[in-house]
Write an enzyme that holds these catalytic residues in place. Sequence first.
Site, PDB file in Angstrom:
ATOM      1  CB  VAL A   1      -0.954   0.036   1.215  1.00 34.85           C
ATOM      2  CG1 VAL A   1      -1.993  -1.054   1.104  1.00 34.85           C
ATOM      3  CG2 VAL A   1      -0.181  -0.063   2.526  1.00 34.85           C
ATOM      4  CB  SER A   2       0.604   4.429  -1.790  1.00 34.64           C
ATOM      5  OG  SER A   2       0.520   3.736  -3.011  1.00 34.64           O
ATOM      6  CE  LYS A   3      -2.980   8.522   0.865  1.00 29.25           C
ATOM      7  NZ  LYS A   3      -4.262   9.209   1.136  1.00 29.25           N
TER       8      LYS A   3
END
Length: 203
Positions: A8-10
Amino acid sequence: MLVGYMRVSKTDGSQTTDLQRDALLAAGVGADSLYDERASGKKDDRPELAACLKALRHGDTLIVWKLDRLGRDLRHLVNIVHDLTERGIGLKVLTGQGAAIDTTTASGKLVFGIFAALAEFERELISERTLAGLASARVRGRNGGRPYKMTPAKLRLAMASMGKPGTRVSDLCAELGVTRQTLYRHVSPTGELRPDGEKLLSR
């Protein structure tokens, strides 16, 4: 063995890998063979991906939920898969636009071959645009791009030229396509080799 990679990016907890984890477990990946990354796909430094790729062995299959979880861009994906293929490792994508990719099957290899061809086409377009831009700049009296590195042939020419009284260093650098600093790192004003020059000729 099946190995799963999820991302996931965050990193603030607003995103979770639960959906990816469930899909990978359902695909047969063991819970102890999952790599969980929390970083942007554009980042070069992704330690979990590096650890995952390092852990894979010949005959293993890397499984990802979607193709964009794995690579930064098309060229990065192609490079990863080429490396995996050379090591005898398969790649399978479970869903999304890359779901047809399964390099353990003939049809999946064909699909990825199309991706690789598109990446090569993109590289050629970028190269053509760069060359056209440099040519346009030269017409306008501007030179762009990084200077070429010193080579053994250039170094020998520099050694022969530097000892001659009529040699202008600026003209020599322009002819060799190197900076003055690069020239002087390799050869002295009298044409004698310096340590960097000795290393270059000894390779």
